[in-house]
Write an enzyme that holds these catalytic residues in place. Structure first.
Site, short mmCIF file in Angstrom:
data_model
loop_
_atom_site.label_atom_id
_atom_site.label_comp_id
_atom_site.label_asym_id
_atom_site.label_seq_id
_atom_site.Cartn_x
_atom_site.Cartn_y
_atom_site.Cartn_z
NE ARG A 166 -3.44 -2.25 2.93
CZ ARG A 166 -3.10 -3.37 3.55
NH1 ARG A 166 -1.86 -3.48 4.05
NH2 ARG A 166 -3.95 -4.36 3.70
CE LYS A 193 -6.37 -1.37 5.14
NZ LYS A 193 -7.68 -1.72 4.54
CG HIS A 265 -5.49 0.33 -3.86
ND1 HIS A 265 -4.71 0.37 -2.71
CD2 HIS A 265 -6.47 -0.57 -3.59
CE1 HIS A 265 -5.22 -0.43 -1.81
NE2 HIS A 265 -6.28 -1.02 -2.32
CG HIS A 291 -5.81 -9.10 1.78
ND1 HIS A 291 -6.06 -9.53 0.50
CD2 HIS A 291 -5.74 -7.74 1.70
CE1 HIS A 291 -6.15 -8.50 -0.31
NE2 HIS A 291 -5.94 -7.40 0.39
CE1 TYR A 300 -6.36 -7.51 -6.43
CE2 TYR A 300 -6.59 -8.50 -4.27
CZ TYR A 300 -6.36 -7.40 -5.06
OH TYR A 300 -6.12 -6.19 -4.48
#
Length: 321
Positions: A166, A193, A265, A291, A300
Site C-alpha cells: 500500500r 493495517k 492501488h 490481508h 482477485y
C-alpha cells in the site's frame, strides 16, 4: 440551548472514548482512525440535529434514518456511495456495541441495522504490457545516468509493483526497513493495517532500482533538507507524502499513454493479479498483501477466472454452439 449543551457534550465524550478505545486497545492504523473519526463526527452531528441528549435515547429507527441520510446527503454533508455509507454504518454499529459493553447503554439500537448492499467490483489491474510502459517512463531500461528524482520514482514504482505494498506502507518506510534474511532473497519489512508487520521478498529489478536510488539519489535529496530517516524523500529532503506519490504516478502514467488508468492501488491490484495468473497460491498472495482474511484476496481470483472463461470461449472448438 444552555440546558442541552452538557448532554450534547456527553454524546461527543462517548464518541471520543470509543475512538480512544480503537486507538489504544485495538491499535487501529492512522488512516482507519481518520475514517472512524470523520464518520462518527457525522453521526454526532445527526443526533444533535435530531435533538438527542444521550445515546440512551437513540432508537433503531433513528439509526436507519441516519443510513438514509448518508445516501441522500444534505446541505452540510455530501451523499455517500454505498461503500462509504457501509463503512460509516459499521463504525456506528461498533460504537453502539462498545457502549453496551461499557455499561453506558443497556440496548444496542444499531444491531439490526444492516449496511447497504455493495456491488462487488473487480479490482482494476494493468496488463503486464502496460506495467512495462509505465516502468519504461522512469528509465528502468536506461543504461545511462538518470536525474535524481527519476531514480527515486523508478525505485518507488518498482517497489509498488514488485511488493504489492500500500502507498501508506511505502511512504512510512524508514532506512532500516530492509533486511537481508538470506543472501538470495532480500526482504522488505512492511507495517500494515493495525500495525501488523509482514515480510515481503524484493525481486531483482526492484532491488536494483532501490540500491541505485539509495546510493546515488537519496543522499542528494537528504542534503537539501532536515536529516530524516524516511526511505523516500521529496525534492526538499522531507518525507514523501501520499498526495505527492499520487501526482508522480499521474504524471508518469500520462507520459506512458495511460492517463486515468493508474493509481497506487492499481499497482497493488496488478501485483496480485499477475501473481495469480502465473500460478501463485491464493494464500501466499494473501500473506504478501497483508490481508487478514483469504476472502479479501479471493476477489482477485475472479479476474483470472474471467480470463480463463474468455480464453476457453475463443479457443475451444466446442465452446459455442
Amino acid at each position: 440551548m444552555t440546558n442541552s449543551q452538557p448532554a450534547i457534550s456527553q454524546i461527543r465524550r462517548h464518541i471520543s472514548g470509543y475512538l480512544d478505545h480503537l486507538l489504544i486497545e485495538r491499535g487501529l492504523a492512522k488512516n482507519s482512525m481518520s475514517a472512524y473519526r470523520r464518520d462518527l463526527a457525522r453521526y454526532g452531528d445527526f443526533l444533535e440535529e435530531k435533538g438527542k441528549l444521550s445515546f440512551v435515547e437513540v432508537t433503531p429507527e433513528q439509526v436507519s434514518d441516519f443510513l438514509v441520510a448518508l445516501r441522500l446527503g444534505d446541505s452540510a454533508h455530501p451523499a455517500l456511495a454505498a461503500t462509504s455509507a457501509a463503512r460509516t454504518v459499521i463504525a456506528v454499529r461498533g460504537l453502539h456495541s462498545f457502549l453496551v459493553k461499557e455499561g453506558i447503554t443497556t440496548t444496542d439500537p444499531a444491531r439490526s441495522v444492516k449496511p447497504p448492499g455493495i456491488t462487488k467490483r473487480l479490482p482494476k489491474a494493468l496488463s503486464f504490457a502496460d506495467i512495462e510502459k509505465l516502468l519504461a517512463e522512469v528509465g528502468v531500461n536506461s543504461k545511462g545516468d538518470l536525474p535524481v528524482l527519476l531514480m527515486r520514482d523508478q525505485a518507488l514504482l518498482e517497489l509498488l509493483y514488485g511488493t504489492g505494498a500500500r502507498i501508506s506502507e511505502l511512504i512510512d518506510l524508514d532506512l532500516d526497513a530492509g533486511s537481508n534474511l538470506s543472501p538470495d532473497v532480500p526482504i522488505l519489512r512492511l507495517r500494515g493495517k493495525g500495525g501488523k508487520e509482514r515480510l515481503v521478498p524484493v525481486g531483482s529489478h526492484a532491488l536494483s532500482a532501490l540500491e541505485r536510488y539509495l546510493v546515488r539519489a537519496r543522499p542528494v535529496l537528504a542534503a537539501k533538507g532536515k536529516a530524516d530517516q524516511a526511505l523516500f524523500l521529496n525534492a526538499r529532503g522531507g518525507r514523501l507524502s501520499r498526495q505527492s506519490v499520487w501526482t508522480i504516478l499521474q504524471e508518469i502514467a500520462s507520459r506512458a499513454g495511460l492517463a486515468g488508468k493508474v493509481s497506487p492501488h492499481t499497482m497493488r491490484h496488478s501485483f496480485a493479479t499477475h501473481l495469480l495468473e502465473n500460478g501463485a497460491d491464493v494464500r501466499v498472495v494473501q500473506e504478501l498483501l497483508g490481508h487478514a482474511s483469504v476472502t479479501t484476496t479471493q476477489i482477485y481470483t475472479m479476474v483470472t477466472v474471467d480470463q480463463l472463461r474468455e480464453v476457453y470461449a475463443t479457443s475451444h472448438p466446442r465452446a459455442k454452439g
